[in-house]
Design an enzyme around this catalytic site. Sequence first.
Site, PDB file in Angstrom:
ATOM      1  N   LYS A 193       0.884  -1.684  -0.222  1.00 41.60           N
ATOM      2  CA  LYS A 193      -0.132  -0.442   0.248  1.00 41.60           C
ATOM      3  C   LYS A 193       1.091   0.721  -0.310  1.00 41.60           C
ATOM      4  O   LYS A 193       2.087   1.417   0.330  1.00 41.60           O
ATOM      5  CB  LYS A 193      -1.059  -0.535   1.702  1.00 41.60           C
ATOM      6  CG  LYS A 193      -1.648  -1.270   1.125  1.00 41.60           C
ATOM      7  CD  LYS A 193      -3.312  -1.151  -0.073  1.00 41.60           C
ATOM      8  CE  LYS A 193      -3.821  -2.184  -0.049  1.00 41.60           C
ATOM      9  NZ  LYS A 193      -4.826  -3.333   0.487  1.00 41.60           N
TER      10      LYS A 193
HETATM   11  C1  PLP Z   1      -5.397  -4.374   0.928  1.00 39.44           C
HETATM   12  C2  PLP Z   1      -6.923  -4.309   1.584  1.00 39.44           C
HETATM   13  C3  PLP Z   1      -7.879  -4.791   2.497  1.00 39.44           C
HETATM   14  C4  PLP Z   1      -6.576  -5.515   3.453  1.00 39.44           C
HETATM   15  O1  PLP Z   1      -5.749  -4.619   4.349  1.00 39.44           O
HETATM   16  P1  PLP Z   1      -4.509  -6.042   4.712  1.00 39.44           P
HETATM   17  O2  PLP Z   1      -3.836  -4.301   5.725  1.00 39.44           O
HETATM   18  O3  PLP Z   1      -4.036  -6.135   3.150  1.00 39.44           O
HETATM   19  O4  PLP Z   1      -5.654  -7.164   6.062  1.00 39.44           O
HETATM   20  C5  PLP Z   1      -8.705  -4.523   2.476  1.00 39.44           C
HETATM   21  N1  PLP Z   1      -9.709  -3.918   1.719  1.00 39.44           N
HETATM   22  C6  PLP Z   1      -8.811  -3.269   0.781  1.00 39.44           C
HETATM   23  C7  PLP Z   1      -9.898  -2.712  -0.056  1.00 39.44           C
HETATM   24  C8  PLP Z   1      -7.915  -4.124   0.432  1.00 39.44           C
HETATM   25  O5  PLP Z   1      -7.256  -3.143  -1.277  1.00 39.44           O
END
Ligand code: PLP
Length: 395
Positions: A193
């Site tokens: 991210k």
């Molecule tokens: C990455 C993501 C998540 C989950 O986050 P994690 O930190 O990987 O558990 C949830 N929703 C969306 C839209 C995402 O892109």
Amino acid sequence: MKKIFVTQPLLPPIEDFIQETKDIFDSKWLTNMGQKHQQLEEKLKDYLQVGGISLTVNGHLALELSIQALDLKDAKSGNGEVITTPFTFISTTHSIVRNGLKPVFADIDPDTCCITPETIESLITENTVAIMPVHVYGNVCDVEGIEALAKKHNLKVIYDAAHTFGVQVKVNGETRGIGSFGDVSIFSFHATKVFNTIEGGAACFSDESLYRKLYNLKDFGIRYGNPDYIEAVGANAKMNEFSAAMGLCNLRYIDDALAKRKAIAELYREKLSDIEGVSLPSFNDPKTELVKCNYAYMPVVFSSDVFGPGFRDKIMAVMAEQQVFSRKYFYPLTNDAQCYEGQFSSDGANGSNPTPHAFKLANEVLTIPIYAALDLEDVERISEIIKQTVKQHGK
Ligand SMILES: *Cc1c(COP(=O)(O)O)cnc(C)c1O
């Protein structure tokens, strides 16, 4: 040839991380809401312009625990429906189902990739307890429209803001952090991210009572200050000190990273505009002014009307031959996920709401590489591969 992946994690200079983690070796406090956890919560509260924040081990558990903290189960029936989008990472849908609730899928606006007050409202029934929209790709939903709808029908709103770290919008002349909307907004700080703590996440809220509730829920439901009292069926979802230290380091470089992403996104836009059948979703809800964008993803849509079906997969393969690895975010739709077969479906089978716009986009969109360290020459090269492939294989 060097490999270019869809993303590359933001990493601080290693000296920063060594310096930051020295304190952890000195204190020998590795997890359980230590110094770094506390410092990062304070810094992020400021940066994200939110009333309150609770750090978690990942974004997914921030979602799960937020649903639990808001007590969304309908008192009468013991269950309830949550209106959400199928055009998202599977985490969003799983978080609803794993809480014993039923996802009801609204269709998206193909231009913003988000669900809208209009597509949501027609699905509200007496069983609806909440709305869980997603700010897809760093784009934003019509937050004001959704707020008005939630008020009118007395529903909770949990935003999956996993993609929108640092995004700001202007509503009623006021600039606000995107995490300040809804009853809760959650972020993901996963390595892939925009901002990462290796793995991590956060739930943001303005109701102060949620701070302790979430604090206890991420610590097995053990009541803060009274370890003999187990108040809830909690999880273990605490962010550890090394992750928090990574967050403190990355926060020093995030604005620089966002500026680089902006330059990359603008170059892609320049290079990929004016190609018949190729479009880039518009990064703004027509009703919500984006003041600060984070360029989290670079989605490119290859029209199946122009190129026929399957062209997106073809272009993905051609890019991979050139060592450029893109991703099909989001395919399959979550209502078409194999584990939900027989329950939900994007075509409206099993009594579920059909989501044709989302289905079309899921088959046409490709997210191409974007990250702060991506060279502009590579952006030009990737754009050229797309142009040439469209020329050769397209109509
Ligand atoms: C990455 C993501 C998540 C989950 O986050 P994690 O930190 O990987 O558990 C949830 N929703 C969306 C839209 C995402 O892109």
